[in-house]
Design a protein around this motif. Structure first.
Motif, PDB file in Angstrom:
ATOM      1  N   HIS A  76       0.791  -1.223   0.000  1.00 43.98           N
ATOM      2  CA  HIS A  76       0.000   0.000   0.000  1.00 43.98           C
ATOM      3  C   HIS A  76       0.828   1.281   0.000  1.00 43.98           C
ATOM      4  N   LYS A  77       2.132   1.210   0.163  1.00 48.57           N
ATOM      5  CA  LYS A  77       2.970   2.409   0.267  1.00 48.57           C
ATOM      6  C   LYS A  77       3.591   2.763  -1.088  1.00 48.57           C
ATOM      7  N   GLN A  78       3.115   3.856  -1.694  1.00 47.71           N
ATOM      8  CA  GLN A  78       3.542   4.246  -3.035  1.00 47.71           C
ATOM      9  C   GLN A  78       5.046   4.486  -3.143  1.00 47.71           C
ATOM     10  N   GLU A  79       5.631   5.226  -2.209  1.00 48.50           N
ATOM     11  CA  GLU A  79       7.066   5.517  -2.273  1.00 48.50           C
ATOM     12  C   GLU A  79       7.890   4.229  -2.219  1.00 48.50           C
ATOM     13  N   GLN A  80       7.495   3.332  -1.362  1.00 46.73           N
ATOM     14  CA  GLN A  80       8.161   2.038  -1.235  1.00 46.73           C
ATOM     15  C   GLN A  80       8.047   1.253  -2.542  1.00 46.73           C
ATOM     16  N   ILE A  81       6.869   1.233  -3.118  1.00 54.93           N
ATOM     17  CA  ILE A  81       6.634   0.517  -4.370  1.00 54.93           C
ATOM     18  C   ILE A  81       7.523   1.059  -5.479  1.00 54.93           C
ATOM     19  N   GLU A  82       7.640   2.371  -5.567  1.00 53.27           N
ATOM     20  CA  GLU A  82       8.476   2.979  -6.617  1.00 53.27           C
ATOM     21  C   GLU A  82       9.937   2.550  -6.469  1.00 53.27           C
ATOM     22  N   GLN A  83      10.420   2.458  -5.243  1.00 53.98           N
ATOM     23  CA  GLN A  83      11.800   2.010  -5.030  1.00 53.98           C
ATOM     24  C   GLN A  83      11.974   0.547  -5.453  1.00 53.98           C
ATOM     25  N   VAL A  84      11.002  -0.271  -5.109  1.00 54.49           N
ATOM     26  CA  VAL A  84      11.083  -1.698  -5.436  1.00 54.49           C
ATOM     27  C   VAL A  84      10.993  -1.910  -6.942  1.00 54.49           C
ATOM     28  N   ARG A  85      10.156  -1.166  -7.611  1.00 47.66           N
ATOM     29  CA  ARG A  85      10.024  -1.307  -9.076  1.00 47.66           C
ATOM     30  C   ARG A  85      11.372  -1.156  -9.777  1.00 47.66           C
ATOM     31  N   LYS A  86      12.222  -0.281  -9.265  1.00 48.86           N
ATOM     32  CA  LYS A  86      13.528  -0.044  -9.883  1.00 48.86           C
ATOM     33  C   LYS A  86      14.414  -1.287  -9.862  1.00 48.86           C
ATOM     34  N   ILE A  87      14.325  -2.090  -8.810  1.00 48.95           N
ATOM     35  CA  ILE A  87      15.189  -3.276  -8.775  1.00 48.95           C
ATOM     36  C   ILE A  87      14.615  -4.438  -9.584  1.00 48.95           C
ATOM     37  N   PHE A  88      13.331  -4.338  -9.947  1.00 52.13           N
ATOM     38  CA  PHE A  88      12.696  -5.420 -10.700  1.00 52.13           C
ATOM     39  C   PHE A  88      12.489  -5.097 -12.178  1.00 52.13           C
ATOM     40  N   ILE A  89      13.151  -4.067 -12.669  1.00 53.66           N
ATOM     41  CA  ILE A  89      13.059  -3.763 -14.100  1.00 53.66           C
ATOM     42  C   ILE A  89      13.529  -4.990 -14.873  1.00 53.66           C
ATOM     43  N   ASN A  90      12.798  -5.335 -15.905  1.00 51.65           N
ATOM     44  CA  ASN A  90      13.092  -6.506 -16.758  1.00 51.65           C
ATOM     45  C   ASN A  90      12.833  -7.840 -16.070  1.00 51.65           C
ATOM     46  N   HIS A  91      12.030  -7.851 -15.042  1.00 49.87           N
ATOM     47  CA  HIS A  91      11.642  -9.099 -14.390  1.00 49.87           C
ATOM     48  C   HIS A  91      10.140  -9.283 -14.516  1.00 49.87           C
ATOM     49  N   LYS A  92       9.710 -10.524 -14.484  1.00 52.23           N
ATOM     50  CA  LYS A  92       8.309 -10.876 -14.713  1.00 52.23           C
ATOM     51  C   LYS A  92       7.500 -10.717 -13.431  1.00 52.23           C
ATOM     52  N   ILE A  93       7.185  -9.461 -13.115  1.00 48.18           N
ATOM     53  CA  ILE A  93       6.456  -9.147 -11.893  1.00 48.18           C
ATOM     54  C   ILE A  93       5.533  -7.966 -12.157  1.00 48.18           C
ATOM     55  N   GLU A  94       4.349  -8.051 -11.596  1.00 51.14           N
ATOM     56  CA  GLU A  94       3.411  -6.930 -11.627  1.00 51.14           C
ATOM     57  C   GLU A  94       3.229  -6.473 -10.190  1.00 51.14           C
ATOM     58  N   ILE A  95       3.502  -5.190  -9.947  1.00 50.61           N
ATOM     59  CA  ILE A  95       3.419  -4.640  -8.602  1.00 50.61           C
ATOM     60  C   ILE A  95       2.194  -3.738  -8.518  1.00 50.61           C
ATOM     61  N   LEU A  96       1.296  -4.078  -7.615  1.00 48.81           N
ATOM     62  CA  LEU A  96       0.071  -3.318  -7.420  1.00 48.81           C
ATOM     63  C   LEU A  96       0.169  -2.482  -6.158  1.00 48.81           C
ATOM     64  N   GLN A  97      -0.509  -1.335  -6.175  1.00 49.06           N
ATOM     65  CA  GLN A  97      -0.617  -0.538  -4.963  1.00 49.06           C
ATOM     66  C   GLN A  97      -2.069  -0.551  -4.518  1.00 49.06           C
ATOM     67  N   GLY A  98      -2.274  -0.768  -3.214  1.00 50.71           N
ATOM     68  CA  GLY A  98      -3.619  -0.725  -2.681  1.00 50.71           C
ATOM     69  C   GLY A  98      -3.798  -1.670  -1.520  1.00 50.71           C
ATOM     70  N   GLY A  99      -5.049  -1.806  -1.107  1.00 50.17           N
ATOM     71  CA  GLY A  99      -5.380  -2.745  -0.051  1.00 50.17           C
ATOM     72  C   GLY A  99      -5.181  -4.170  -0.545  1.00 50.17           C
ATOM     73  N   TRP A 100      -4.783  -5.056   0.344  1.00 51.86           N
ATOM     74  CA  TRP A 100      -4.381  -6.410  -0.063  1.00 51.86           C
ATOM     75  C   TRP A 100      -5.484  -7.176  -0.778  1.00 51.86           C
ATOM     76  N   LYS A 101      -6.744  -6.929  -0.453  1.00 47.32           N
ATOM     77  CA  LYS A 101      -7.829  -7.705  -1.059  1.00 47.32           C
ATOM     78  C   LYS A 101      -7.957  -7.468  -2.558  1.00 47.32           C
ATOM     79  N   SER A 102      -7.462  -6.329  -3.037  1.00 49.14           N
ATOM     80  CA  SER A 102      -7.596  -6.041  -4.469  1.00 49.14           C
ATOM     81  C   SER A 102      -6.777  -7.002  -5.338  1.00 49.14           C
ATOM     82  N   ILE A 103      -5.793  -7.686  -4.772  1.00 48.60           N
ATOM     83  CA  ILE A 103      -5.021  -8.662  -5.548  1.00 48.60           C
ATOM     84  C   ILE A 103      -5.861  -9.903  -5.868  1.00 48.60           C
ATOM     85  N   LEU A 104      -6.870 -10.170  -5.069  1.00 44.26           N
ATOM     86  CA  LEU A 104      -7.664 -11.391  -5.231  1.00 44.26           C
ATOM     87  C   LEU A 104      -8.398 -11.442  -6.574  1.00 44.26           C
TER      88      LEU A 104
END
Length: 192
Positions: A76-104
């Motif tokens: 849920h933390k946007q700033e944290q997500i932006e930092q993590v996205r940088k280390i996962f460039i070119n990796h097969k991952i989708e990073i969502l921001q929001g409440g955990w139930k929205s991933i379901l």
């Protein structure tokens, strides 16, 4: 051979980011290895991580999953997500921001790693419902009973009871170190 030499580079990058941000709740090496091994058990798997932190668990999962699988994680933390996205460039991952139930809504899943309290207990049924038959669910951050603090003595552990006794699951506690354990479950029955 040192432990450092067998930690994948991507995991090392995530650990460095977590350290830089004074984040001490990342999964341990032992839990990470469990995620790495378990995430690759099924090909073409749809994998979810509930509670990304600084991406250490995500990195372990990515380092073990088959190339035709995909990982979706949420925090849920946007700033944290932006930092993590940088280390996962070119990796097969989708990073969502929001409440955990929205991933379901991205399910059903073949593998789920739960690293937030609400999904482990209060709304565990929502997670179980979102897992395919024969899907794997891993929950971390458990303390073996013999190491419980005095305040916990004689009290029921409702989270353990829920997961270990759910009729839809085969579940067991797995010790990952002297003072920590995970719950490892496989869904063996469809939802009622």
């Amino acid at each position: 051979m040192t432990t450092q030499s067998i930690i994948p580079k991507l995991v090392q990058r995530a650990l460095k980011l977590a350290g830089k941000n004074n984040f001490a709740q990342s999964c341990t090496y032992e839990v990470g290895k469990f995620l790495q091994i378990s995430s690759g058990l099924k090909r073409k798997a749809r994998i979810a991580e509930i509670g990304m932190g600084y991406g250490v668990g995500s990195a372990w999962i990515l380092s073990g999953m088959s190339p035709d699988s995909n990982l979706i994680t949420i925090d849920h933390k946007q700033e944290q997500i932006e930092q993590v996205r940088k280390i996962f460039i070119n990796h097969k991952i989708e990073i969502l921001q929001g409440g955990w139930k929205s991933i379901l809504t991205y399910g059903p899943f073949d593998f789920v790693f739960i690293d937030i309290k609400e999904a482990k207990f209060n709304e565990a049924d929502l997670v179980i419902d979102a897992v395919n038959l024969d899907g794997i669910i891993i929950l971390d951050d458990f303390t073996p009973m013999e190491h419980w603090p005095d305040a916990w003595e004689g009290k029921p552990d409702l989270v353990r009871e829920k997961w270990l006794n759910d009729a839809r699951l085969l579940c067991m506690e797995v010790r990952t170190s002297e003072r920590s354990s995970i719950l490892f479950a496989r869904k063996v029955k469809l939802n009622p």
